[in-house]
Design an enzyme around this catalytic site. Sequence first.
Site, PDB file in Angstrom:
ATOM      1  N   GLY A 191     -11.132  56.085 -39.255  1.00 21.59           N
ATOM      2  CA  GLY A 191      -9.715  55.806 -39.042  1.00 21.59           C
ATOM      3  C   GLY A 191      -8.758  56.419 -40.037  1.00 21.59           C
ATOM      4  O   GLY A 191      -7.564  56.112 -40.015  1.00 21.59           O
ATOM      5  N   CYS A 225     -11.712  60.614 -31.557  1.00 20.97           N
ATOM      6  CA  CYS A 225     -12.937  60.443 -32.362  1.00 20.97           C
ATOM      7  C   CYS A 225     -12.442  59.851 -33.681  1.00 20.97           C
ATOM      8  O   CYS A 225     -12.351  60.537 -34.689  1.00 20.97           O
ATOM      9  CB  CYS A 225     -13.618  61.778 -32.597  1.00 20.97           C
ATOM     10  SG  CYS A 225     -14.284  62.512 -31.099  1.00 20.97           S
ATOM     11  N   ALA A 226     -12.118  58.591 -33.671  1.00 20.27           N
ATOM     12  CA  ALA A 226     -11.225  58.042 -34.699  1.00 20.27           C
ATOM     13  C   ALA A 226     -11.894  57.452 -35.937  1.00 20.27           C
ATOM     14  O   ALA A 226     -11.269  57.368 -36.993  1.00 20.27           O
ATOM     15  CB  ALA A 226     -10.334  56.977 -34.074  1.00 20.27           C
ATOM     16  N   ALA A 227     -13.128  56.988 -35.817  1.00 26.43           N
ATOM     17  CA  ALA A 227     -13.730  56.232 -36.927  1.00 26.43           C
ATOM     18  C   ALA A 227     -14.060  57.140 -38.117  1.00 26.43           C
ATOM     19  O   ALA A 227     -14.490  58.276 -37.902  1.00 26.43           O
ATOM     20  CB  ALA A 227     -15.000  55.552 -36.438  1.00 26.43           C
ATOM     21  N   CYS A 236     -14.860  69.235 -39.676  1.00 24.27           N
ATOM     22  CA  CYS A 236     -15.119  69.442 -41.114  1.00 24.27           C
ATOM     23  C   CYS A 236     -16.348  70.340 -41.215  1.00 24.27           C
ATOM     24  O   CYS A 236     -17.271  70.075 -41.966  1.00 24.27           O
ATOM     25  CB  CYS A 236     -15.275  68.124 -41.866  1.00 24.27           C
ATOM     26  SG  CYS A 236     -16.544  67.038 -41.222  1.00 24.27           S
TER      27      CYS A 236
END
Length: 431
Positions: free
Chosen positions: A255, A251-253, A373
């Site tokens: 980045g 779930c990279a964006a 988060c």
Amino acid sequence: MVANVRALAAKCTYAVIDKGRSLADELPALQTKVEGKDKGLLQELCYGVLRYLPELEHEARQLIQKPLVAKQRAIHFLILVGIYQIKYTRIPDHAAVSETVSATKPLKHQHLKALVNGILRNFQRKEVSPEDNLADAIKFNHPSWFIKKIQAGYPEHWQDVLLANQERPPMWLRVNQQHHTIDQYLKLLEEVNIDVDLIDEFSGAIKLTQATDVNKLPGFELGHVSIQDGAAQQAARLLDCQEDDNVLDCCAAPGGKTCHILELTPKIKAMTAIDIEEKRLVRVQENLARLNLKANVIAADASKPELWWDNQQYDRILLDAPCSGTGVIRRHPDIKWLRKATDINSLSVLQKQILKNIWSLLKPGGTLLYVTCSILPEENYEQIQQFISDNNDVELIDIDNTQQKIGWQILPNEQSMDGFYYAKLKKKNNG
Ligand SMILES: C[S@@+](CC[C@H](N)C(=O)[O-])C[C@H]1O[C@@H](n2cnc3c(N)ncnc32)[C@H](O)[C@@H]1O
């Protein structure tokens, strides 16, 4: 033509609260309509109204005789913008009132000028004495469902958590250690008179005493430094990638964590960065380009690996799961109003599904770092506790600097960081 800041703030908060738009989608476009200091003022007014919304609504209710509805809603928000300025900013009251009243014209409600003027003057004259019996939602400026969850999750600290969410967030820097050591970069900051408040002993994250323009940071354009909260900077060190590793960030964006991992392990065997939102992957590409890093970037659904996975198991996986964002309310006060109680259950179902499906992509002996988060137990330790009891090949690895039983819950403003949750899971060889 330069637009009226108060009118823009009213439009922005109206779009967030009444139309459910996010601040990140609304504010940048409005910022282009003002210049210089007004950009900061616009941000301050929008963030301020969203931070103190229940309290401002409570004040307004006592002064507005007939509710402003339908097309007049923008004026309702203009009144909140006015009350916020009088109550919370250093703008002299007379200027706050007259500037706010003049915003009725660009909002095309000049006929309500006298009404806005009267309400703000009445507020200005009002005796400000604290009220005793205010509901918690007004006293702490959060929705009631959320306060109940925080009270249940943190019976001893719930008030501190809610107060921390009202704070202005600090600016943290991530030094690109391919270019400078932390000590070298600290010297560069000193040379340009940027004061450092603290350095996180585990990650080397640097907290500035005061936020500054990124262009004043030595080497920012060259990719020598990035902006990233101290809590988010724990991910790369906890995942602890090695040069021979095949790594997945699922779930990279935008980045931030992908880039941090690559900065610390530039010779990594392979880094695959996926995200379901193609548009958000543009940000990943931009960040990789600025930092001169490389990854295999794919738009894909982490919950459906059968559609994209190349059958090469990973040594390490970062699962920075889609979550409620309740740990970063101080940075995104709109989260308080956009999130609904019912979202939490659907998010927890999605997290569970991604975790289950991604786990099979991990090599025996490999490590998965689960991150959110969020500060809600159902997205964090309860989720991981359930995963461990449902699977016999999961070993929970202790996180060195915490005494907590299941993972590491950082509460907002704890060590000045955002609210984050980390759990480090190893796949047993006998699985
Ligand atoms: C917390 S953000 C990731 C932040 C990122 N790791 C960083 O450090 O910059 C969560 C991301 O999950 C993505 N997402 C949500 N559902 C997903 C899915 N089913 N598969 C892949 N990505 C997903 C969202 O688009 C969002 O970009």
